[in-house]
Write a protein that holds these residues in place. Structure first.
Motif, PDB file in Angstrom:
ATOM      1  N   ARG A  73       0.819  -1.206   0.000  1.00  0.00           N
ATOM      2  CA  ARG A  73       0.000   0.000   0.000  1.00  0.00           C
ATOM      3  C   ARG A  73       0.856   1.260   0.000  1.00  0.00           C
ATOM      4  NH1 ARG A  73      -4.478   2.412  -1.516  1.00  0.00           N
ATOM      5  NH2 ARG A  73      -5.193   3.997  -0.068  1.00  0.00           N
ATOM      6  N   VAL A  74       1.896   1.303   0.837  1.00  0.00           N
ATOM      7  CA  VAL A  74       2.732   2.499   0.881  1.00  0.00           C
ATOM      8  C   VAL A  74       3.520   2.654  -0.407  1.00  0.00           C
ATOM      9  CG1 VAL A  74       4.729   1.410   2.021  1.00  0.00           C
ATOM     10  CG2 VAL A  74       4.324   3.853   2.289  1.00  0.00           C
ATOM     11  N   ASP A 107       4.417   5.694  -5.366  1.00  0.00           N
ATOM     12  CA  ASP A 107       4.424   5.745  -6.831  1.00  0.00           C
ATOM     13  C   ASP A 107       3.463   6.819  -7.333  1.00  0.00           C
ATOM     14  OD1 ASP A 107       6.258   3.717  -6.864  1.00  0.00           O
ATOM     15  OD2 ASP A 107       4.827   2.137  -7.342  1.00  0.00           O
ATOM     16  N   LEU A 108       2.293   6.922  -6.702  1.00  0.00           N
ATOM     17  CA  LEU A 108       1.321   7.946  -7.077  1.00  0.00           C
ATOM     18  C   LEU A 108       1.876   9.339  -6.807  1.00  0.00           C
ATOM     19  CD1 LEU A 108      -1.543   8.755  -7.988  1.00  0.00           C
ATOM     20  CD2 LEU A 108      -2.278   8.491  -5.600  1.00  0.00           C
ATOM     21  N   ALA A 109       2.532   9.508  -5.665  1.00  0.00           N
ATOM     22  CA  ALA A 109       3.118  10.811  -5.333  1.00  0.00           C
ATOM     23  C   ALA A 109       4.210  11.191  -6.326  1.00  0.00           C
ATOM     24  CB  ALA A 109       3.675  10.784  -3.915  1.00  0.00           C
ATOM     25  N   LEU A 110       5.010  10.227  -6.728  1.00  0.00           N
ATOM     26  CA  LEU A 110       6.073  10.504  -7.698  1.00  0.00           C
ATOM     27  C   LEU A 110       5.507  10.938  -9.041  1.00  0.00           C
ATOM     28  CD1 LEU A 110       8.572   7.590  -6.936  1.00  0.00           C
ATOM     29  CD2 LEU A 110       8.895  10.029  -6.480  1.00  0.00           C
ATOM     30  N   ARG A 142       4.005  -5.781  -8.245  1.00  0.00           N
ATOM     31  CA  ARG A 142       4.500  -4.439  -8.505  1.00  0.00           C
ATOM     32  C   ARG A 142       4.069  -3.960  -9.883  1.00  0.00           C
ATOM     33  NH1 ARG A 142       5.969  -0.661  -6.964  1.00  0.00           N
ATOM     34  NH2 ARG A 142       8.075  -0.292  -7.711  1.00  0.00           N
ATOM     35  N   GLU A 143       3.790  -2.660  -9.985  1.00  0.00           N
ATOM     36  CA  GLU A 143       3.487  -1.992 -11.248  1.00  0.00           C
ATOM     37  C   GLU A 143       2.320  -2.641 -11.980  1.00  0.00           C
ATOM     38  OE1 GLU A 143       7.113  -1.897 -13.444  1.00  0.00           O
ATOM     39  OE2 GLU A 143       8.134  -0.589 -12.000  1.00  0.00           O
ATOM     40  N   GLY A 144       1.336  -3.109 -11.209  1.00  0.00           N
ATOM     41  CA  GLY A 144       0.113  -3.606 -11.817  1.00  0.00           C
ATOM     42  C   GLY A 144       0.158  -5.035 -12.310  1.00  0.00           C
ATOM     43  N   ASP A 145       1.317  -5.701 -12.225  1.00  0.00           N
ATOM     44  CA  ASP A 145       1.368  -7.093 -12.672  1.00  0.00           C
ATOM     45  C   ASP A 145       0.754  -8.000 -11.616  1.00  0.00           C
ATOM     46  OD1 ASP A 145       3.394  -6.600 -10.860  1.00  0.00           O
ATOM     47  OD2 ASP A 145       4.687  -8.180 -11.642  1.00  0.00           O
TER      48      ASP A 145
END
Length: 615
Positions: free
Chosen positions: A209-210, A215-218, A515-518
């Motif tokens: 979650r973090v 990733d969203l903040a970046l 990770r990354e939606g996979d």
């Protein structure tokens, strides 16, 4: 002595482990002493229930449940215990330790507590050196341009200026965005030197979650390449970061083999127990920065201790540090409001974020959460029952009505998720629909526990032909891992969904987000211990966020029912929360604070002691 430890005297008050420990301590004493045996059982039970120690004063002079005797007066009891070779004073290496306030510890928990307190105080007392304040001011102007971000700006300044800091705030207060900006500021301070940054959380779910939040903040922040390079590409569980060894309480990293880090960020710190936090802090180099993120008002860890709550027991920066914050941030002194004591190292290491960017002034969830946090049970209940806020709802449901109520309402709420399963939608879409709704329970077992509710939901869905529950494995079955498997990299709390796998001739596989939606996929037979998870306990939901939450209360107030549990359950909801149960149970739970017996708070905030007795 032995008769005291045999059923039926104990009934359900003490576990077999408690009784066996009592027998061991009795054998170590040269004379039979019922007071020693009872104290040993109480100490063992306390740690199993989340306390670090047992306060003998709560039992002194009173009948002890589960034993057919009355405990001695406190002073007599302590004197008797000290005469046993199995009990020592603080600093003695004995199986049990009793301090000056009558708190009795298992030795290892006394040791964890004093080691953690000493380490945190040493870090808090050491301000970071070599800070370029001119560079820092420029970074603040770029990363915190809006006046409304003053709280976050001050928290970031504290994190740069101190070697240890805690940033506590409720959902939507911007803790993750703030820490990304902190890392960018620290990267600039390094001036070309590569920072070694670690990112960790107590559970695999919280770590994932973090990482998603960072990733969203970046994606939303304009950072230079050097700053981006220092942001960790992966968040680890604390166990994995330390190098857990299977079936062992020891880790690869410890005080003699330190973590190679300059900065360590720990998210969801309220979930970390005393033992784990003590080992983590001890494995971190003294020169490294430690940044704890969390919500001090959430539930404490399942294991012994309430570390984040004890650390945040005091707040308010000292006047000297407040003046420095004002100088480097150019935030008005009126917004800093010093109130701390410069003699307390932790006073300048804690920032509380109160402004919520998720819940506005008209948010029912936000208003309700604040009422619960303040312990205003009747006001919270009136708001829930009033019907004036569209994002919160209340329904009185008696325990005898629960199964029928679930059967009548849950199939409709899970229909979009199960429709996506039947249509063969992509796993990512299926997970999004599954996380749009979740049932939360206070207990794991019992008439309103997660196990009972899960069975009732499965039966209701099967009756409507929405699932085929005749076999343990079926398409659409959501499961939660309940035991760590380091070989598969699946951890307690990870949630997966059973789906047909087109790459395996349509055979069922359990999909887990990666990770990354996979997606990671496993044959059901390969999974470690797991359980169905249409409903989960509030404890297990920590670190998660769902669109719509249905929180089911038990029929009566229990030991776990508390203000912190209700607050945690409510704040898992992003868009809507509904509470089922008894008005009396809700109001009593909100008024009841969860307390954990320990001396960590006294060690960290010594001036709070009013009786002159040091722990």
């Amino acid at each position: 002595m032995i008769q005291l430890l045999e059923p039926p005297a104990q009934d359900a008050e003490f576990s077999d482990l408690d009784r066996h420990f009592g027998r061991l301590i009795a054998r170590l004493s040269p004379r039979a002493d019922p007071g020693l045996t009872v104290a040993a059982c109480l100490a063992s039970r306390a740690t199993g229930g989340g306390d670090v120690c047992v306060d003998l004063g709560e039992y002194a002079g009173r009948p002890v449940p589960g034993f057919g005797l009355t405990a001695p007066a406190l002073d007599d009891w302590i004197a008797s215990l000290i005469n046993s070779p199995a009990v020592g004073r603080p600093g003695d290496f004995r199986p049990l330790v009793v301090d000056g306030r009558g708190r009795l510890y298992l030795y290892r928990y006394w040791d964890y507590e004093q080691r953690l307190a000493g380490n945190l105080l040493a870090r808090a007392a050491a301000a970071a050196d070599g800070v370029n304040e001119t560079l820092l001011r420029a970074g603040f102007a770029r990363l915190f341009p809006a006046p409304r971000d003053a709280e976050q700006k001050l928290a970031a300044a504290m994190a740069v200026l101190r070697r240890f800091c805690v940033i506590s705030g409720g959902p939507g207060t911007g803790k993750t965005f703030t820490v990304v900006k902190i890392l960018a500021l620290l990267a600039e301070q390094a001036q070309g030197r590569r920072l070694a940054v670690g990112l960790a959380a107590p559970t695999g779910k919280a770590a994932a979650r973090v990482q998603e939040a960072i990733d969203l903040a970046l994606d939303r922040l304009d950072l230079d390449p050097a700053a981006r390079a220092c942001i960790p590409a992966e968040a680890f569980t604390i166990h994995r970061l330390l190098g857990a060894r299977p079936d062992s309480v020891y880790y690869r990293h410890h005080r003699d083999n330190l973590l190679p880090l300059d900065v360590l960020v720990v998210d969801e710190a309220s979930m970390a127990d005393l033992a784990l936090m003590a080992k983590l802090v001890e494995a971190l180099p003294a020169r490294a920065r430690l940044i704890l993120l969390g919500d001090k008002d959430q539930l404490a860890s399942v294991e012994a201790g309430a570390v984040l709550g004890d650390i945040c027991a005091g707040s308010g920066w000292s006047p000297e540090f407040a003046a420095r914050l004002a100088a480097v941030t150019e935030v008005s002194g009126r917004e800093i409001a010093p109130g701390g004591d410069h003699r307390l190292p932790l006073a300048d290491s804690i920032a509380l974020l109160n402004r919520s960017y998720r819940f506005g002034a008209d948010s029912g969830i936000g208003t309700l959460a604040q009422l619960v946090r303040r312990g205003e049970g009747e006001a919270a209940l009136q708001l829930l029952q009033g019907g004036a806020r569209s994002d919160i709802a209340w329904r009185t449901v008696a325990p005898a009505e629960l199964r029928a109520s679930l059967a009548a309402s849950i199939p409709e709420r899970l229909a979009p998720y199960l429709a996506a399963v039947r249509a063969g939608a992509a796993p990512k879409e299926i997970f999004e629909r599954f996380n749009a709704f979740r049932v939360l329970c206070a207990h794991r077992s019992g008439p309103a526990g997660a196990g009972t509710v899960n069975r009732a939901i499965e039966e209701a869905l099967d009756d409507r032909n929405l699932i085929d529950a005749r076999q343990p494995s079926y398409a659409g079955r959501p499961v939660m891992v309940t035991r760590n498997d380091y070989n598969l990299q699946l951890f307690n709390g990870d949630v997966g969904i059973m789906l047909p796998d087109p790459d395996a001739a349509g055979r069922l596989r359990v999909f887990f987000p990666g990770r990354e939606g996979d997606m990671r996929r496993f044959a059901p037979a390969r999974l470690p211990e797991h359980e169905t998870v249409y409903a989960m306990t509030v404890h297990k939901s920590q670190g998660s966020e769902f669109g719509h939450v249905l929180m089911i209360l038990p029929g009566e107030v229990s030991r776990v029912m508390s203000r912190e549990l209700v607050y945690t359950g409510l704040t898992r909801a992003r868009d809507h929360v509904e509470v089922w149960g008894s008005a009396a149970v809700f109001a009593q739970a909100v008024q009841r604070r969860l307390t954990r017996a320990s001396a960590l708070q006294d060690r960290l905030w010594p001036t709070r002691n009013t009786d002159g007795v040091m722990p």
